[in-house]
Design an enzyme around this catalytic site. Sequence first.
Site, PDB file in Angstrom:
ATOM      1  N   ASP A   8      36.709  31.450  35.209  1.00 61.15           N
ATOM      2  CA  ASP A   8      37.592  32.407  34.543  1.00 61.15           C
ATOM      3  C   ASP A   8      38.001  31.811  33.203  1.00 61.15           C
ATOM      4  O   ASP A   8      38.562  30.716  33.153  1.00 61.15           O
ATOM      5  CB  ASP A   8      38.819  32.652  35.439  1.00 61.15           C
ATOM      6  CG  ASP A   8      39.655  33.813  34.941  1.00 61.15           C
ATOM      7  OD1 ASP A   8      39.220  34.504  34.009  1.00 61.15           O
ATOM      8  OD2 ASP A   8      40.754  34.014  35.501  1.00 61.15           O
ATOM      9  N   ASP A 104      34.921  38.061  31.139  1.00 61.81           N
ATOM     10  CA  ASP A 104      35.171  36.616  31.042  1.00 61.81           C
ATOM     11  C   ASP A 104      35.285  35.944  32.404  1.00 61.81           C
ATOM     12  O   ASP A 104      35.959  34.947  32.555  1.00 61.81           O
ATOM     13  CB  ASP A 104      36.456  36.381  30.241  1.00 61.81           C
ATOM     14  CG  ASP A 104      37.691  36.866  30.976  1.00 61.81           C
ATOM     15  OD1 ASP A 104      37.557  37.791  31.810  1.00 61.81           O
ATOM     16  OD2 ASP A 104      38.781  36.316  30.753  1.00 61.81           O
ATOM     17  N   GLU A 105      34.627  36.478  33.411  1.00 65.55           N
ATOM     18  CA  GLU A 105      34.845  35.988  34.764  1.00 65.55           C
ATOM     19  C   GLU A 105      33.575  36.183  35.583  1.00 65.55           C
ATOM     20  O   GLU A 105      32.889  37.199  35.428  1.00 65.55           O
ATOM     21  CB  GLU A 105      35.955  36.854  35.382  1.00 65.55           C
ATOM     22  CG  GLU A 105      36.860  36.178  36.344  1.00 65.55           C
ATOM     23  CD  GLU A 105      37.835  37.200  36.913  1.00 65.55           C
ATOM     24  OE1 GLU A 105      38.228  37.021  38.058  1.00 65.55           O
ATOM     25  OE2 GLU A 105      38.163  38.186  36.220  1.00 65.55           O
TER      26      GLU A 105
END
Lengths: 386, 363
Positions: A8, A104-105
């Site tokens: 993350d 973003d993960e």
Amino acid sequence: MATIMHVDMDAFFAAVEILDNPEYKGKPLIIGGYKDSRRGVVSTCSYEARKYGIHSAMPIVKAAALCPHGVFIPGRMKRYQEVSRQIHAIFPEFSPVVEPLSIDEAFLDMTGCEHFYDSLEAMGMSLKKRIKETTGLTASVGIAPNKFLAKLASDLEKPDGLTVIRPDEISTILNPLPVGKLWGVGKKAEQELNRIGIYKIGDLLAYSLPELEEKFGSSFGPHLYYLARGIDNRKVEPIHEAKSIGHEITFDEDQTSFALLRGQLGRLVEDVGWRLRQHGLYARTVTLKIRYYDFKTITRSHTHETSFCDDDTIFQTAVSLLEKERLRPVRLIGVTVSNLTETAQLSLFDETENARKLSAVMDTINARFKRGAITKGRTLIDEQTQ
Amino acid sequence: MHFQIDSTALTEGVRLVERAVSTSSTLQILSGIQLQVDRNRLTLTANNLEISVKTETECTTIAPGTAILDGKLFSALVRKLPAGPVIFEKRDNQVIITAGTTEFTLNELLGDEFPAPPICDQKIMSLTDYELSKLAHSTLFCVSSDDQRPILQGVLFEISDGELKVVATDSNRLAYAKAEVPFLTTDTMEVIVPGKNINELLRCLPMDETLIDVYYGENQLAFRFNDTVFTTRLIDGKFPNYRPVLYTEQEITIVMNRQHLLHAIERAALFDRKGTQPVIIQVTDGVLELGMQTELGRSVEQFNVEHTGGNGKSAYSPRFILDMLKATDADQVMFKFEPGPRQALIRPAEHNNHLYILMPIRI
């Protein structure tokens, strides 16, 4: 025993902004809209801004009240997507089984790959280092025997964290955490659990499976029972094929001008068409979405006989759908293409071939300079009419 | 209005006209069936402005007259009547229908005037119901379903060079069928008939070698057979120029058994659950290979075929090929194609009265 890694990025949008604009460093940075934006919400904020109690999804108006000297910017989605692509391109170097969760993960199934590293910590560090070298950004990594624990772990030492949860540590780590940390337990469910005296995850251990099923139903009951014991059998599922590509815009003020809406459609279509072509895909269906001032939302679709990837077809279809609507003040407008294929049925009469070539040339120019370097006149209409 | 009619004749007449009963509620009178009785003839008419059907049948007239009844209810009732004579009698604004011990009273549809069917009095040609049906079945499957392109939702009927040509295309594929029509009373004609109206016409045809007279007028086409007139609206506009599309000079030609090809493509198509994957057709020195690969797996089949021209491969929609193979009853079919963005041709091996053109899929 599986080994799952959750990655993350730390305050992703804010971190990208600070990377590109070093002068923002150390300042409370709020992304989602300018300070005077009446409708925007916070999409991300820097850790400095979080100290003022600002969090994502908070209205900008409220954030501005909490932190009047903060730096408020609307954000540059294209830039974030560009960095996101760099990050997601790294994951396959570490595992063949990657499930992207968001911009973003991601989850990486590292089962069997852990032997390439001296330790699980070394494995996590190696990914963090690789991301830092490539993008200059920090990520938090969690490593655990399943997805739930891995995601929980990545959150424990944010930012720039690295947490490993080993099987014998599960109960020590889980028991003291608030029940709201359980996957699927939102605010409402947490209040419900608190009401019957369950505050910490450990408090759930006192209840048997039938008791939880009785209190919370045959779906959520077992969910709580197993998660509280750190049991989660979900697999890491590599991304499903994209089903649709869409863009929408919410206006600061409700709009009634057809010309303006048409111009906005022109812009949205350029974003949608660009992404469609970047993925090398063709679509057959165009969907127009309109949200009116009263939040009533409609969608209207048209499916073509032949697949297409040019802006003109998307635009003309969207406009003809818009023309059929009796417009009331519009709050949001959006365009989506779906029925996506990697192959294109060719047409006998060559109707969209020129439009396809034109879009390809525009893409080349926009890729060489910057997005929007070349655009169609129809996207400028709203400025003339304003 | 007061008459008696045999229920079989009545049922047949209603079966024909009910296709033209409007199902939308915009103009109530269009959802009616008109009954007109004069000297020993009952005329039934329905007209939904897309198509109109008018049919005459014998009856025993006691008093002539006219009535308009709700089409949906009337046709449903008539279908359920016992065999034997049926008596109609109009009193005020109601029609009393008696059949044996059964009696219905239907309220008349009142208000607007019933629209008369358009007048088509320019004779174009005559052909048998079989000929018309064959031309239509050979082409209708290529009609577009895209309501933004109304012209492609129609079928072109063209008379030129002493032949009738019927063409349909959805712009990805095209079907062309021609026939020499013995009774041609015009030299040239080009009209576009809505495909779905042709479908309705086909359901009305007696299919017993009946000769059908085709008339033109008021931008409508009328098909007259026995005591029935079926009229359809025509689509305004210019049909795409199909002649350049009828390209037959492809580099590779194979001839093979239609059923074998049909079944092989049906098997390959099983792997294409989304309906978007192409079947890869490759011909190498007299061997045809059909390949299909999807997320479900893959299929490969090989056949020895009559082969002339070069070797090569291309990709096509299996659905399109199947439609074409099903539209013809030829034993042997010819398949001509070439690599690149050029159309392929499928036709019966023995004659070129039916041509099917399809574009490849870019992969």
